[in-house]
Design an enzyme around this catalytic site. Structure first.
Site, PDB file in Angstrom:
ATOM      1  CE  LYS A  90      -3.831   2.277   0.197  1.00 17.44           C
ATOM      2  NZ  LYS A  90      -3.329   2.988  -1.015  1.00 17.44           N
ATOM      3  CD  GLN A 111       3.275   4.784   2.277  1.00 18.30           C
ATOM      4  OE1 GLN A 111       3.865   5.634   1.627  1.00 18.30           O
ATOM      5  NE2 GLN A 111       2.162   5.036   2.930  1.00 18.30           N
ATOM      6  CE  LYS A 114       4.029   7.619   5.528  1.00 17.01           C
ATOM      7  NZ  LYS A 114       3.749   8.506   4.360  1.00 17.01           N
ATOM      8  CE  LYS A 126       5.002   7.444  -2.213  1.00 11.92           C
ATOM      9  NZ  LYS A 126       4.245   7.965  -1.053  1.00 11.92           N
ATOM     10  N   GLY A 165      -2.493   8.331  -4.366  1.00  9.01           N
ATOM     11  CA  GLY A 165      -1.825   9.544  -4.826  1.00  9.01           C
ATOM     12  C   GLY A 165      -0.576   9.877  -4.023  1.00  9.01           C
ATOM     13  CG  ASP A 166       3.658  10.898  -2.878  1.00  9.11           C
ATOM     14  OD1 ASP A 166       3.488  10.778  -1.666  1.00  9.11           O
ATOM     15  OD2 ASP A 166       4.690  11.423  -3.355  1.00  9.11           O
ATOM     16  CB  THR A 209      -2.159  13.855   4.172  1.00  7.59           C
ATOM     17  OG1 THR A 209      -2.530  12.762   3.340  1.00  7.59           O
ATOM     18  CG2 THR A 209      -0.719  13.681   4.628  1.00  7.59           C
ATOM     19  CG  ASN A 240      -3.970  16.267  -0.833  1.00  5.34           C
ATOM     20  OD1 ASN A 240      -3.566  15.565   0.096  1.00  5.34           O
ATOM     21  ND2 ASN A 240      -5.251  16.415  -1.101  1.00  5.34           N
ATOM     22  CB  SER A 376      -5.484   4.949   1.716  1.00  2.44           C
ATOM     23  OG  SER A 376      -5.255   6.034   0.858  1.00  2.44           O
TER      24      SER A 376
END
Ligand code: NDP
Ligand code: 2IT
Length: 444
Positions: A90, A111, A114, A126, A165-166, A209, A240, A376
């Site tokens: 993810k 990630q 996290k 990622k 997204g990123d 976020t 964002n 997410s």
């Protein structure tokens, strides 16, 4: 040389050309030392650190597409599937000309910790491309996204790998990617998050976020019998994360005096005009000079410098290594007391050490920006049960998750006598769950 140093030195020799990856690994390995030492024999025997610093796999591929002039363009696409120890891979997709394997490895590695911290069952991954979305037409963005997904679809799925997204990937891009996935596979399923609300997206994911960043910042301040209310806040970035950090900070009664993009920054002594910022960035996709044009009382400065502004709280929300040692010194000299990372690894190692040793409370990105991926996870959950929760329900769950991350870090700090070293607290807390699962699974 001890186990930790040996693992790091080996990586340094092998991947000297991947500075961002080495930076992320160095920070984690140094800070998890107390937890590794407590279980040294088992971890060393099972080569836990070697396995954890090596991705499950890296997929890289060609992305050909046709621009508006009818010319063929070619980019590189990647998906780094780091760890599936505690759930399907993810993590987001980044579209930026700087994207390369080192950056995606650092992001995939981070990630993993996290996602573990969120408490939800998600592994780490990622991906992205060196495609530059800036100045591209809608049709060009669509052409790129369709080509990218035509290769990526083979490797993802709701129980395998769920991108999102990123930088450079928001609702528009997720829409084009999802459309192409559905067209190729014939399946309508929760394979991406950050989807539009009409086709399986979750309320609050857009805000998550930034909102989450403020929820954890508030939890930290509350722990110190203080609050964000009345504080002067510096935010970098204008995407964002920055926009919704600004929104929640203002809702909680703080004064946000800055935002920035890669060209320059706005200093707005009266407080950022959020409606104007959204109009400039979300609707017009324009530069911050447009903000200044519409609001002459604000200042626009070319280049870096946002962290030189006097503030109580700084929230770096743009990109990696944007806050360096000179910024850290300026923040401390100006009396800043709190830095919470909205972006991934925005603070250099040197700057992080300086802030921590000069009394600044510091929450690292993998904890502070976990609200995005946590929501997410909530979107995946809603897709699985084929229901949609209300804004208030998702927001309450997000707040709860951020407060839990804060208290789990605090508990970890207490357990290992780390004071308020939230870098170590976050890394150890994320690490322990993943390692526990890895050991249960045997050598794989
Ligand atoms: P956006 O693309 O929406 O915005 C990125 C912002 O950062 C833009 O203002 C951009 O300016 C600026 N920026 C990007 N690269 C650079 C650079 N090299 N130098 C200076 N400024 C730069 O991305 P997000 O807001 O989604 O992401 C921001 C950060 O937050 C990233 O580190 C990302 O990994 C992290 N993050 C994002 C999450 C999410 O859910 N979106 C979740 C958790 C973390 P410009 O337009 O000029 O390029
Ligand atoms: O860095 C991140 O956590 C994100 N870009 C969000 C990832 C996600 O899967 O929502």
């Amino acid at each position: 040389m001890d186990y930790i140093n040996r693992v790091y030195e080996n990586l340094k020799q092998k991947y000297g050309y991947e500075p961002e990856f080495l930076q992320a690994v160095q920070e984690v390995l140094e800070s998890i030392r107390p937890a590794v030492m407590a279980n040294l024999e088992v971890y060393e025997k099972n080569k836990i650190l070697e396995r954890l610093t090596t991705p499950d796999r890296i997929i890289s591929f060609r992305v050909p597409w046709v621009n508006d002039k009818g010319e063929v363009e070619v980019n590189m696409g990647y998906r780094v599937q780091w760890s599936s120890a505690i759930g399907p891979y993810k993590g987001g997709l980044r579209l930026h000309p700087s994207v390369n394997q080192s950056i995606l490895k650092f992001l995939g590695f981070e990630q993993t910790f996290k996602n573990s911290l969120t408490g939800l069952p998600m592994g780490g991954g990622k991906g992205g491309s060196d495609f530059d979305p800036k100045g591209k037409s809608d049709r060009e963005i669509m052409a790129f996204c369709q080509s990218f997904m035509t290769e990526l679809y083979k490797y993802i799925g709701p129980n395998e790998d769920v991108p999102a997204g990123d930088i450079g990937v928001g609702g528009r891009e997720i829409g084009y990617l999802y459309g192409q996935y559905k067209r190729i596979t014939g399946r309508f399923e929760g394979v991406l998050t950050g989807k539009g609300l009409t086709y399986g997206g979750s309320l609050v994911r857009t805000e998550a976020t930034g909102y989450g960043l403020l929820y954890i910042t508030e939890a930290l301040l509350n722990h110190h019998k203080d609050s964000i209310k009345g504080k002067t806040v510096v935010i970098s970035g204008a995407g964002n994360v920055a926009i919704y950090a600004c929104e929640k900070a203002q809702q909680l009664g703080a004064k946000v005096i800055s935002v920035s993009d890669s060209n320059g920054y706005i200093y707005d002594k009266d407080g950022i005009d959020l409606a104007l910022l959204k109009e400039v960035k979300e609707v017009k996709r324009a530069r911050l000079t447009e903000y200044k044009k519409a609001r002459p009382s604000a200042e626009y400065h070319e280049g870096k410098g946002v962290f030189k502004l006097k503030c109580d709280v700084a929230l770096p929300c743009a990109t990696q290594n944007e806050l360096d040692i000179n910024d850290a010194k300026a923040l401390v000299a100006n009396g800043c007391k709190v830095v919470c990372e909205g972006a991934n690894m925005p603070t250099t190692l040197e700057a992080t050490t300086y802030l921590k040793t000069n009394g600044v409370l510091f929450i690292p990105g993998k904890a502070a920006n976990a609200g995005g991926v946590a929501t997410s996870g909530l979107e995946m959950c809603q897709n699985s049960i084929r229901l949609s929760w209300t804004f208030a329900e998702v927001d309450a769950k997000l707040k709860d998750i951020m407060e839990n991350i804060y208290s789990n870090m605090l508990r970890t700090c207490e357990k290992y006598n780390l004071g308020e070293d939230y870098v170590a607290g976050a890394n150890i807390c994320g690490f322990e769950k993943v390692v526990n699962a890895m050991i249960s699974h045997g050598i794989c």
